[in-house]
Design a protein around this motif. Structure first.
Motif, PDB file in Angstrom:
ATOM      1  N   THR A  14       0.835  -1.195   0.000  1.00  0.00           N
ATOM      2  CA  THR A  14       0.000   0.000   0.000  1.00  0.00           C
ATOM      3  C   THR A  14       0.871   1.248   0.000  1.00  0.00           C
ATOM      4  N   ARG A  15       1.954   1.224   0.778  1.00  0.00           N
ATOM      5  CA  ARG A  15       2.863   2.369   0.799  1.00  0.00           C
ATOM      6  C   ARG A  15       3.523   2.572  -0.553  1.00  0.00           C
ATOM      7  N   SER A  16       3.947   1.480  -1.191  1.00  0.00           N
ATOM      8  CA  SER A  16       4.611   1.624  -2.483  1.00  0.00           C
ATOM      9  C   SER A  16       3.634   2.112  -3.548  1.00  0.00           C
ATOM     10  N   THR A  17       2.372   1.684  -3.460  1.00  0.00           N
ATOM     11  CA  THR A  17       1.366   2.157  -4.403  1.00  0.00           C
ATOM     12  C   THR A  17       1.122   3.642  -4.208  1.00  0.00           C
ATOM     13  N   ARG A  18       1.030   4.074  -2.952  1.00  0.00           N
ATOM     14  CA  ARG A  18       0.833   5.501  -2.683  1.00  0.00           C
ATOM     15  C   ARG A  18       2.058   6.307  -3.092  1.00  0.00           C
ATOM     16  N   ALA A  19       3.246   5.745  -2.897  1.00  0.00           N
ATOM     17  CA  ALA A  19       4.467   6.447  -3.290  1.00  0.00           C
ATOM     18  C   ALA A  19       4.532   6.612  -4.804  1.00  0.00           C
ATOM     19  N   THR A  20       4.118   5.577  -5.536  1.00  0.00           N
ATOM     20  CA  THR A  20       4.091   5.666  -6.992  1.00  0.00           C
ATOM     21  C   THR A  20       3.085   6.710  -7.442  1.00  0.00           C
ATOM     22  N   ALA A  21       1.929   6.754  -6.804  1.00  0.00           N
ATOM     23  CA  ALA A  21       0.917   7.749  -7.156  1.00  0.00           C
ATOM     24  C   ALA A  21       1.418   9.152  -6.867  1.00  0.00           C
ATOM     25  N   ALA A  22       2.094   9.336  -5.739  1.00  0.00           N
ATOM     26  CA  ALA A  22       2.632  10.649  -5.396  1.00  0.00           C
ATOM     27  C   ALA A  22       3.742  11.046  -6.369  1.00  0.00           C
ATOM     28  N   ARG A  23       4.555  10.082  -6.787  1.00  0.00           N
ATOM     29  CA  ARG A  23       5.618  10.370  -7.748  1.00  0.00           C
ATOM     30  C   ARG A  23       5.031  10.817  -9.085  1.00  0.00           C
ATOM     31  N   ARG A  24       3.989  10.129  -9.534  1.00  0.00           N
ATOM     32  CA  ARG A  24       3.341  10.511 -10.795  1.00  0.00           C
ATOM     33  C   ARG A  24       2.671  11.876 -10.672  1.00  0.00           C
ATOM     34  N   LEU A  25       2.110  12.150  -9.521  1.00  0.00           N
ATOM     35  CA  LEU A  25       1.493  13.451  -9.287  1.00  0.00           C
ATOM     36  C   LEU A  25       2.548  14.555  -9.341  1.00  0.00           C
ATOM     37  N   ALA A  26       3.722  14.284  -8.790  1.00  0.00           N
ATOM     38  CA  ALA A  26       4.812  15.256  -8.841  1.00  0.00           C
ATOM     39  C   ALA A  26       5.295  15.465 -10.280  1.00  0.00           C
ATOM     40  N   GLN A  27       5.352  14.402 -11.060  1.00  0.00           N
ATOM     41  CA  GLN A  27       5.751  14.529 -12.458  1.00  0.00           C
ATOM     42  C   GLN A  27       4.730  15.333 -13.252  1.00  0.00           C
ATOM     43  N   LEU A  28       3.452  15.101 -12.970  1.00  0.00           N
ATOM     44  CA  LEU A  28       2.398  15.878 -13.625  1.00  0.00           C
ATOM     45  C   LEU A  28       2.533  17.353 -13.252  1.00  0.00           C
ATOM     46  N   GLY A  29       2.790  17.633 -11.990  1.00  0.00           N
ATOM     47  CA  GLY A  29       2.974  19.012 -11.556  1.00  0.00           C
ATOM     48  C   GLY A  29       4.166  19.662 -12.229  1.00  0.00           C
ATOM     49  N   ALA A  30       5.257  18.918 -12.370  1.00  0.00           N
ATOM     50  CA  ALA A  30       6.452  19.459 -13.034  1.00  0.00           C
ATOM     51  C   ALA A  30       6.156  19.779 -14.501  1.00  0.00           C
ATOM     52  N   ALA A  31       5.394  18.912 -15.162  1.00  0.00           N
ATOM     53  CA  ALA A  31       5.020  19.172 -16.558  1.00  0.00           C
ATOM     54  C   ALA A  31       4.125  20.412 -16.650  1.00  0.00           C
ATOM     55  N   MET A  32       3.231  20.575 -15.686  1.00  0.00           N
ATOM     56  CA  MET A  32       2.358  21.753 -15.678  1.00  0.00           C
ATOM     57  C   MET A  32       3.172  23.033 -15.482  1.00  0.00           C
ATOM     58  N   VAL A  33       4.149  22.984 -14.571  1.00  0.00           N
ATOM     59  CA  VAL A  33       4.998  24.163 -14.345  1.00  0.00           C
ATOM     60  C   VAL A  33       5.789  24.484 -15.605  1.00  0.00           C
TER      61      VAL A  33
END
Length: 90
Positions: A14-33
């Protein structure tokens, strides 16, 4: 789970799944910036070159930079929340 105990398999996955989701969210944010910064530069060029102004869409795309920063901060907050060690109530 006590602080010295080994995490169970379900908790780790569960932690690794949440970490992967947070990592993808950070990548999406970086692309938006990145897109927002490019749109800001493109929007400022006609002002500096004394050309006709761009359509409103370009000005609206500039708002992606602060929105992306908010998404990155959300992803960092989610990662930090998952890394906290739960304390026992006893």
């Amino acid at each position: 789970m006590s602080p010295g105990a080994t995490p169970r398999l379900h908790e780790v996955s569960t932690r690794s799944t949440r970490a992967t989701a947070a990592r993808r969210l950070a990548q999406l944010g970086a692309a938006m910036v990145g897109l927002g910064v490019v749109a800001t530069i493109v929007t400022l060029l006609p002002l500096l070159l004394d050309a006709d102004p761009l359509p409103v869409v370009f000005y609206l795309l500039c708002f992606l930079a602060p929105l992306g920063l908010g998404v990155i901060l959300l992803a960092l907050w989610l990662r930090a929340r998952d890394r906290k060690v739960p304390t026992s109530m006893t």
